[in-house]
Design a protein around this motif. Structure first.
Motif, short mmCIF file in Angstrom:
data_model
loop_
_atom_site.label_atom_id
_atom_site.label_comp_id
_atom_site.label_asym_id
_atom_site.label_seq_id
_atom_site.Cartn_x
_atom_site.Cartn_y
_atom_site.Cartn_z
N THR A 236 81.24 130.50 11.02
CA THR A 236 80.33 129.60 10.33
C THR A 236 81.20 128.66 9.49
O THR A 236 82.35 128.98 9.20
N TRP A 239 81.10 125.65 4.23
CA TRP A 239 80.03 125.23 3.32
C TRP A 239 78.74 126.03 3.53
O TRP A 239 77.84 125.96 2.73
N ASP A 240 78.66 126.76 4.64
CA ASP A 240 77.47 127.58 4.87
C ASP A 240 77.66 129.03 4.44
O ASP A 240 76.76 129.85 4.60
N GLN A 242 77.91 132.13 1.96
CA GLN A 242 77.54 132.56 0.62
C GLN A 242 78.67 133.46 0.14
O GLN A 242 79.05 134.40 0.84
N ARG A 262 77.22 135.15 5.81
CA ARG A 262 76.16 134.28 6.32
C ARG A 262 75.26 135.13 7.19
O ARG A 262 75.76 135.95 7.98
N GLN A 758 76.28 129.98 -3.20
CA GLN A 758 76.44 129.13 -2.01
C GLN A 758 76.98 127.77 -2.43
O GLN A 758 76.80 127.35 -3.56
N SER A 759 77.62 127.11 -1.51
CA SER A 759 78.13 125.78 -1.82
C SER A 759 76.97 124.81 -1.85
O SER A 759 75.93 125.06 -1.25
N ALA A 762 75.47 123.92 1.45
CA ALA A 762 74.99 124.96 2.36
C ALA A 762 73.79 124.41 3.13
O ALA A 762 72.86 123.86 2.55
N SER A 763 73.82 124.58 4.42
CA SER A 763 72.78 123.93 5.21
C SER A 763 71.75 124.94 5.69
O SER A 763 72.04 126.12 5.86
N ARG A 765 69.00 126.29 4.41
CA ARG A 765 68.44 127.39 3.65
C ARG A 765 66.95 127.54 3.92
O ARG A 765 66.45 128.64 4.11
N GLN A 768 66.37 128.91 7.54
CA GLN A 768 66.98 130.17 7.98
C GLN A 768 65.97 131.18 8.51
O GLN A 768 66.24 131.92 9.43
N MET A 791 72.04 127.96 -3.37
CA MET A 791 72.93 126.82 -3.55
C MET A 791 72.61 126.11 -4.85
O MET A 791 73.28 125.17 -5.24
#
Lengths: 1010, 216, 434
Positions: A236, A239-240, A242, A262, A758-759, A762-763, A765, A768, A791
């Motif tokens: 992953t 940035w995704d 945690q 992740r 998370q950054s 993070a994409s 969320r 998910q 995030m």
């Protein structure tokens, strides 16, 4: 970064404005820089952007990449200036430089352009993408268009093993990899080949990287040449992930890590910078050992408890299962891999007289000596170790048991070269110059080992000895020192008996003058030899080195030193590091007292009771596989304990036998503290919420207490002394109220706003869980820490313990350099008061029985010395398929002479039969033979022990192996490897499937917490 | 840590006494053993024509250095051959004076005559063709070097004639001494004909390095 | 006493059969060393060399006395004194167009040995190496023979000629690579390492071979020493009418009538070298330009023919004296192709350490190849100009890439029309020039 007041910005950095600081004008603004830094480090310390590649804060400057060019002006009237490489330029007060000046700025862009002539455009498929230092620097220099129209150079990649991937086409030839692997870490199987623009970095041929630090290549490489294969296999983007700040659970050094997760699976471990401890580097066990948390052997269900509802376990279920144990007497066995909280809670639960640290009597005697040492001689951190100018390593192959310490020792040995370089004005950051001047000049390393080690190449003197011979040698050393310094033997200590061989005499006579002359001598040992007598001798050696007589002698030696320096020298110089085997063994030392039981005592109490009526009803085993118990002993324990409650995260022999099994959270899913070898209580944080019923061990203990020891908890009135705890903070407070010597105040939580795990990029969320529900779920709550599972919240650097490292414009791990107050350690440190309590109940026993056992050996009985590699000697990580694949099978190293005498060749298979002290039954099997010229004929080094088992000195007999046995053994080995491979494949498939259906918990608390 | 296992052959049984003596001499005149690495590679190459993997391991072991480090050295210098070469290695100078004087035509003639390109060896194992940076014969350009001899004032015809002579003479035992610039004894000793046996040994034992640098 | 020669370096050169030690001594050899060892202190020799104003002949022209003076000297018994110091002779002559040292090595090896005895004595070195390029097989044999003779005659070894001075001299022959000519790269090569140049500081005089104080001098530089010792500093300065003292071995190659080497007083003009000694251009060819001192110097034009070949005058004309070997470009050879060949050489010989050199030189080769093949564009000329700036002094780790830039930059200036013609015509206008 808008803040340009130099004092303020320096203070923000957490650095003192002192006489070490001087002023440098950067683009006409004054900044404070450390006078010992080079210009690049000074610029970065002020959080100013300046791109670089080959420089590394720990590895210094070599001037290869030419990326950090800046303009240096002679004075304020100089408008042209000249280009210099910041990393190769010392700072001076009032110097003027320009970062913005156009010529230098264009040159920096051109350097990237030149590198890009060969760098492929494969960022979309590169595992480094999104955290690539080269990407960051490319953007920083403004290079955006390609001008080169020729073909790109291509290379063939190498297979470097299951841990590190190799993609040479991405190489920008910064030389960092070889400088780390070979120059910094002393690796022998990696180098730089070829020349011109065909420079190649790798092994001489394909093969598994031999260094236990190979994983650092992934972080040291500024781009994607070296990648973490385990991460890539279930990938992953950074940035995704945690992430949470964590502490390595694989040895006692306690290196700081950041674990990334992740979709409910842990993906990787990266180094978390701590300037007082691990700095920038981890060993491979720390980096790649985390796989066990995802493994098939994890326990994810309770057993022995009847559930009311099929879906979930409730507190009532637990209470019902446990309530009838009320009033019964339990013995609790703690663990060096469980948190300090869990162990302390267990001790509170069963009482001091029912607590066992999971150690044998031998180990308890060792622990007593160890605690005494910790009380008297505070152990240095890694930066201090690196300042040593003489190192004596005794009976512990630190390169394999605690590799990070060995790496620090390797740096310490460079001090002689650094000192020589300083005499001609070469600063320590000028790495290539220091290595030119220093050459093969090393500070002295003396080594007393049972086997050859990877530090032998930089070792001044070494002896290969059994633990008993080591003890004897130390006694002679102490005796000689006492004689020399005129110290009378304390407690009428008998002088060492027996003749001493010429080589040992030579070793001692070479060591003594250097030991007395050294300014910062360091002694290192560990638990491998399992000899309390060796520790006692080391304690005595330290006592001598700290005596007034010795310090007076030392002050007299350096006659040319100035008077005030001589006075300052009255400070004790000798430092001691003792390395226990597990991440929290030191925590167990803290909790151990006069009543603490050994494993043998536990067994005897379990068996004795029936006769005496002193009834012990059950045993609680906390996260311990008890490798020191033989199968028979384990069976006895099971048989005699009426009830066996096991709390663990992975299968052990005891999880199979347990009446009640409670699934515990491993390091990535739990909260707690580990106490490292120095006594630092370091906090690790939950990376992601565990899936119920997995809970922190201390939560299970809290449930047990509420049920067994406080049956009224449900229904009746809650008694005063019991409290239901919901967070680690509450737990720490609770334990400190219980009369347990709780070492620290619980940390104030940063409550106004949580810090994001998370950054901020993070994409997905909200998407998910879209396959389960289109409604956005409630964010999981995080009662134990200031970090949120989200995030949203403050940036990662708001806390001293950072979940991950990031700075504007710096997506790679190099962002550490751009963060203010980097890596300051705030962990509380234990002081190990009252060590004598433990010492009194576990005095130094003279091992008479061993003596006779060993002296009655015939000449075919040899002394067995434990020699396991880094991937074999820690239990949790040893279950990883990749580590199992690294295992070479049974290996025994014998003296070349001995092999010749037996007409054995290296590579032959032999049959062995060996037993450890106190073991009745010999272990038997087949092993492959290796030979070593320097090994004494009576020693055999081998990897026959189970992970987590420390050994002492065993007796081994070797004999020719039957052809049929060899065949069987080889078959078993092949099956073992095939199984590991299959497990790896299956694991990956399962994890990838699980990515589609992630179970999410809302609150990371106890049961029924939705 | 030098643990002897089955993978690395013991250098004492691999290198010849002569080779070991020559290498020991080089090590004795240097402060460190590894400083003799380049000379050691040259010594073994002189005896065996090229440096096989096993030769590399043996030298590294003898000089107490890692094979990787020695490989780094061996691949840096252009006069160390890490792949099998022909009996005679042709180094044709392609630097500026030879360029101005038309080495290109000489090169074409050699390539055509032998049917090989740079980096290749003739099918009979006789010649390998390599380029060389300036051979220091700029006043006598174009120049090439074969073995220890420099051939100067080349023309395409002259170059081919030289190769033909060498190929013809290679079959007769004593050709090499007349092939030298000077017939002195020392040079003779250094240039004893390379035994094919060595090369065959290497062929069986040592594969070329796994590392390939492709450049096109 | 033999009359002081006006061509001291080459008067004893015999390329067919160099003088044996007996012959060399008979011809006045080893008198310089004799004088130094028996009659002068180290400081006096150093003063003499400083007074002679001898400058390095390897290309950089650094005053030899000044180089030696940096070597730390120690009183006997000083605890800080290193165990030894080293002298290294740089005989790694590999600059294209340069073949002057070869004459000295093959023609009069004892002169170099004598010189090294003097130099080693002065700086207090007891071990010396001659770092010889691997391709010079003949020189290797002759040097080794001379060294053996010198040992037998006690000019090398213990207690040289009854003094308390020792010197061990070893011949090390290289395994190739131009970069070994850079003194710190040479030291790395001598240590058996990859020949990447080292960062300076530390300078070799403080920390060189094996971390010990080391002086590296070129063959021709050293070869002057016996004569300076014998005849004095004033004689040496008087050899040349120029500000630079002594003689220089000049050379010319390319399509000239009689290419070769000639020892002339420092400051002989390009015209003298090329026409009086080199015989001028081959019939039918005209001089188009020349590199005055090897491949890494800037082009000069026919208009510069009367420039004296000394360090300052050549610099004033826009180039460097370098090694003093002329590489002559005629009007039938393509200047673009010549520059391409030079850049190919430098790209090939880059050690691969620093980015501008490692990636910049092949980039220049790529652009030049396209132009030479008629596939260039005018933008390419900007790229080349940018690359020249990119690889210039101060930006690279050593002087190799800036050296590569010199002919390229000057060719872009002087032969701009040729570059443009290639681009406009889509082919090399010189094709078939041979």
């Amino acid at each position: 970064m808008a803040d340009i007041d130099p004092k303020k910005s320096a203070e923000k950095n957490g650095r003192q404005v002192s006489e070490n600081q001087l002023t440098v004008y950067i683009d006409d603004q004054p900044y404070q820089v450390d006078k010992n830094d080079n210009l690049l480090a000074g610029v970065l310390a002020n959080q100013l952007n300046l791109p670089y590649f080959c420089w590394h804060p720990s590895m210094g400057s070599v001037g290869a990449c030419r990326q950090c060019a800046v303009t240096q002006y002679q004075d304020e009237n100089d408008s042209r200036g000249r280009i210099v490489m910041a990393c190769m330029t010392p700072v001076s007060d009032g110097m003027r430089i320009g970062l913005q000046e156009q010529h230098a700025s264009e040159f920096r862009e051109q350097v990237i352009a030149a590198m890009m002539t060969n760098h492929p455009h494969d960022c979309p498929v590169c595992a480094e993408g999104g955290e690539c230092h080269l990407q960051d620097m490319t953007v920083m220099t403004g290079h955006s268009a390609r001008h080169y129209s020729g073909k790109k150079r291509t290379f063939t990649n190498q297979y470097l093993g299951e841990l590190v991937g190799h993609e040479m086409n991405r190489c920008i030839t910064c030389y960092r990899c070889v400088r780390f692997y070979k120059d910094y870490a002393g690796g022998k199987d990696f180098d730089v080949y070829g020349s011109k623009n065909q420079v190649y970095f790798g092994r001489q041929t394909d093969g598994v990287l031999e260094s236990e630090f190979s994983g650092n290549l992934v972080e040291v490489c500024p781009t994607g040449v070296f990648t973490n294969k385990l991460f890539s296999a279930h990938f992953t983007r950074k940035w995704d992930l945690q992430s949470a700040p964590s502490v390595c659970s694989h040895c006692a050094v306690g290196c700081n890590t950041s674990i990334g997760e992740r979709y409910g699976a842990v993906r990787r471990v990266v180094n978390r910078y701590n300037e007082q401890l691990n700095g920038y580097f981890l060993c491979d066990r720390g980096r790649f050992g985390i796989g066990f948390v995802n493994g098939e052997q994890r326990i994810r269900k309770v057993s022995g408890i009847r559930q009311q509802s099929a879906e979930k376990l409730t507190k009532l279920d637990v209470a019902k299962a446990l309530v009838h144990f009320k009033g019964q007497k339990f013995i609790g066995i703690g663990s060096g891999r469980a948190s300090l909280e869990a162990n302390a809670y267990l001790k509170k639960l069963v009482g001091s007289d029912g607590f066992c640290a999971g150690l044998t009597g031998r180990q308890m005697a060792l622990a007593a000596q160890h605690k005494l040492a910790l009380h008297r001689y505070p152990a240095p951190g890694i930066p201090e170790i690196e300042q040593s100018d003489l190192v004596l390593v005794i009976g512990e192959d630190i390169t394999q048991t605690s590799p990070r310490i060995a790496l620090a020792v390797r740096q310490a040995l460079r001090n002689a070269g650094l000192a020589k370089a300083a005499t001609i004005g070469i600063a320590s950051w000028h790495d290539s110059a220091v290595r030119t001047v220093g050459g093969k000049l090393f500070s002295p390393l003396f080594s007393l080992q049972g086997m050859p080690t990877k530090l032998d190449d930089v070792c001044q003197q070494k002896l290969l000895l059994s633990p008993r011979e080591t003890e004897h040698t130390l006694e002679v050393l102490n005796q000689q020192l006492r004689l020399l310094l005129g110290i009378t033997s304390e407690q009428g200590k008998a002088s060492a008996k027996g003749d001493i061989s010429a080589d040992r005499k030579a070793f001692i006579s070479e060591l003594i003058p250097m030991l007395l002359r050294a300014k910062n001598p360091l002694i290192i040992s560990g638990w491998s030899h399992e000899s309390a007598a060796v520790f006692a001798a080391i304690n005595e050696l330290m006592e001598i080195l700290h005596s007034d007589a010795c310090m007076g002698h030392q002050a007299g030696v350096g006659q040319e030193e100035k008077q005030d320096e001589a006075t300052a020298d009255k400070q004790p110089r000798a430092k001691l590091v003792l390395l226990p085997p597990q991440s929290n063994t030191t925590g167990l030392l803290h909790l151990s007292d006069a009543q603490t039981l050994s494993l043998e005592q536990v067994l005897s109490r379990l068996t004795k009771e029936q006769q005496t009526g002193d009834i012990v009803d059950g045993v609680i085993i906390l996260e311990n596989e008890l490798p020191a118990l033989s199968e028979q002993q384990a069976a006895l324990l099971r048989e005699q304990a009426e009830t066996l409650i096991v709390v663990d995260h992975s299968q052990t022999p005891f999880t199979e036998m347990a009446d009640i099994l409670m699934p515990a959270a491993p390091v990535s899913e739990g909260d707690g503290h580990f106490v490292n070898y120095q006594g630092l209580c370091q906090r690790y944080y939950q990376v992601h919420a565990s899936v119920l019923p997995v809970l922190d061990s201390w939560r299970w203990l809290n449930l047990i207490e509420s049920s067994i020891f406080n049956a009224g908890a449900y229904g009746g009135q809650k008694p005063q002394q019991f409290k239901e705890v919901h967070s680690l903070t509450e737990l720490d407070l609770y334990l400190s109220e219980q009369g347990i010597e709780w070492p620290f105040d619980s940390k104030e939580l940063h409550r106004e706003k949580q810090i994001a795990r998370q950054s901020h990029r993070a994409s997905g969320r909200t998407a998910q869980m879209a396959n389960i529900s289109v409604h956005e779920t409630k964010t999981t709550q995080s009662p134990s820490s200031e970090f949120g599972f989200s995030m949203e919240g403050l940036a990662a650097d708001a806390a001293p313990d950072r979940p991950f490292s990031w700075a504007p414009g710096w997506n790679s791990n190099q962002s550490v350099n751009m963060l203010p107050g980097q890596g300051a350690d705030t962990s509380p440190k234990l002081d190990f008061a009252n060590p004598n309590v433990l010492l009194e109940s576990w005095p130094l026993v003279t091992e008479v029985e061993d003596e006779t056992a060993l002296s009655s050996q015939d000449k075919h009985s040899l002394t067995f010395i434990d020699h396991r590699q880094w991937f074999q000697n820690e239990w949790q990580s040893s279950v990883n398929p990749e580590f199992r694949m690294l295992c070479p099978g049974n290996q025994l190293i014998v003296a070349s002479d001995y092999a010749r005498e037996q007409s054995w060749q290296p590579g032959d298979y032999v049959a062995f039969s060996f037993s450890l002290p106190g073991e009745e039954h010999a272990r038997q099997g087949i092993a492959r033979l290796l030979c070593h010229d320097e090994l004494p004929a009576h020693l055999v080094a081998g990897n026959l022990l189970a992970p987590g088992r420390s050994s002492g000195e065993g007796v081994i007999r070797l004999s020719p192996a039957q052809a049929s046995d060899i065949t069987l053994y080889q078959q078993a080995e092949q099956e073992r490897l095939a199984q590991a491979k299959a497990d790896k494949t299956a694991l990956l498939e399962r994890l990838k499937r699980a990515d589609q259906t992630i179970p999410i918990r809302m609150v990371a608390g106890g049961l029924e917490d939705v | 840590m030098q643990i002897i296992n089955t993978i690395t052959p013991d250098y004492r049984s691999y290198l010849s006494k002569e080779e070991m003596a020559a290498i020991e001499h080089e090590a004795s005149i240097m402060e460190t053993r590894e400083a003799a690495g380049i000379e050691a590679l040259k010594v073994v190459q002189k005896h065996r024509g090229w440096i096989s993997d096993d030769s590399l391991y043996a030298i590294a072991q003898m000089l107490n250095m890692s094979a990787a480090e020695l490989e780094g050295v061996a691949t840096f210098y252009n006069l160390i051959y890490r792949q099998k070469v022909g009996r005679y290695v042709i180094h044709i100078c392609n630097s500026i004076s030879c360029h101005l004087s038309g080495y290109q035509q000489v090169l074409q003639a050699i390539k055509a005559h032998l049917g090989i390109d740079y980096g290749q060896t003739t099918a009979d194992g006789m010649f390998t063709l390599l380029s060389n940076a300036c051979l220091g014969g700029c006043d006598k350009a174009p120049v090439m070097m074969i073995g220890e001899r420099h051939y100067e004032y080349l023309t395409p015809e002259k170059a081919v004639e030289i190769l033909e002579k060498i190929a013809a003479g290679a079959s007769t035992e004593n050709y090499l001494s007349s092939f030298l610039n000077e017939g002195d004894a020392a040079a003779d000793r250094e240039n004893k004909p390379r035994s094919r046996d060595y090369l065959d040994d290497d062929d069986v034992a040592g594969e070329i390095s796994e590392m390939e640098l492709s450049d096109d | 006493m033999i009359k002081a020669p006006d061509k001291p370096l080459t008067s004893l050169v015999n390329l067919e059969q160099p003088l044996s030690i007996e012959g060399y001594i008979e011809a006045g050899g080893y008198q310089g060393a004799e004088k130094a060892l028996h009659h002068l202190s180290r400081a006096e020799v150093l003063t003499l060399v400083e007074d002679s104003t001898l400058k390095g002949r390897g290309g950089a022209g650094f005053p030899t006395g000044m180089k030696w003076k940096c070597v730390p000297m120690y009183e006997p018994g000083d605890v800080n004194a290193p165990e030894c110091k080293y002298l290294v002779c740089n005989a790694d002559e590999m600059e294209p167009g340069t073949f002057k040292d070869r004459v000295l090595l093959e023609g009069v090896p004892h002169q170099l040995i004598e010189a090294m005895i003097i130099a080693a004595y002065t700086i207090g070195a007891e071990k010396a190496y001659i770092f010889l390029r691997g391709e010079y097989h003949l020189a290797a044999r002759r040097l080794q023979q001379a060294i053996d003779e010198a040992y037998r005659s006690n000019w090398l070894g213990e207690n040289i000629q009854g003094t308390d001075i020792h010197l061990d001299l070893y011949l090390h022959s290289s395994a190739g690579r131009y970069i070994c000519g850079e003194e710190t790269a040479l030291i790395n090569a001598l240590e058996g390492k990859r020949a990447n140049p080292r960062a300076k500081p530390p300078f070799p005089q403080f920390s060189g071979l094996f971390g010990k104080p080391t002086v590296v001098n070129n063959v021709e530089t050293l070869s002057n020493l016996p004569h300076i010792l014998k005849h004095g500093a004033d004689w040496f300065k008087g050899l040349s009418p120029d500000s630079d003292a002594g003689t220089k071995i000049y050379a010319a190659c390319g399509r000239v009538k009689t290419p070769g080497t000639w020892e002339l007083p420092m400051g002989a003009t390009i015209r003298e070298v090329l026409y009086d000694h080199g015989g001028g251009m081959l019939d039918g060819l005209k001089l188009k330009g020349l590199l005055p001192g090897g491949a890494s110097t800037d082009f000069l034009l026919p208009e510069h023919l009367d420039t004296p070949m000394d360090f300052a005058s050549i610099a004033k004309a826009g180039s460097r004296l370098g090694t003093g070997g002329l590489i002559v470009l005629d009007d039938h050879n393509c200047p673009v192709s010549m520059v391409l060949n030079l850049l190919q050489f430098f790209a090939q010989e880059s050690c691969g350490w620093c980015t501008p050199c490692r990636d910049g030189t092949p980039w220049a080769v790529e652009v030049l190849s396209r132009i030479e093949q008629g596939q260039g564009s005018l933008d390419d000329l900007d790229t080349l100009a940018k690359l020249c700036d990119f690889m210039w002094l101060g930006k690279t780790h050593c002087a190799l890439a800036p050296g590569a830039v010199e002919p390229l930059k000057s060719a872009l200036k002087y032969f701009h029309d040729d570059f443009e013609q290639h681009i406009e015509q889509g082919c090399c206008p010189y094709q078939g020039g041979h």
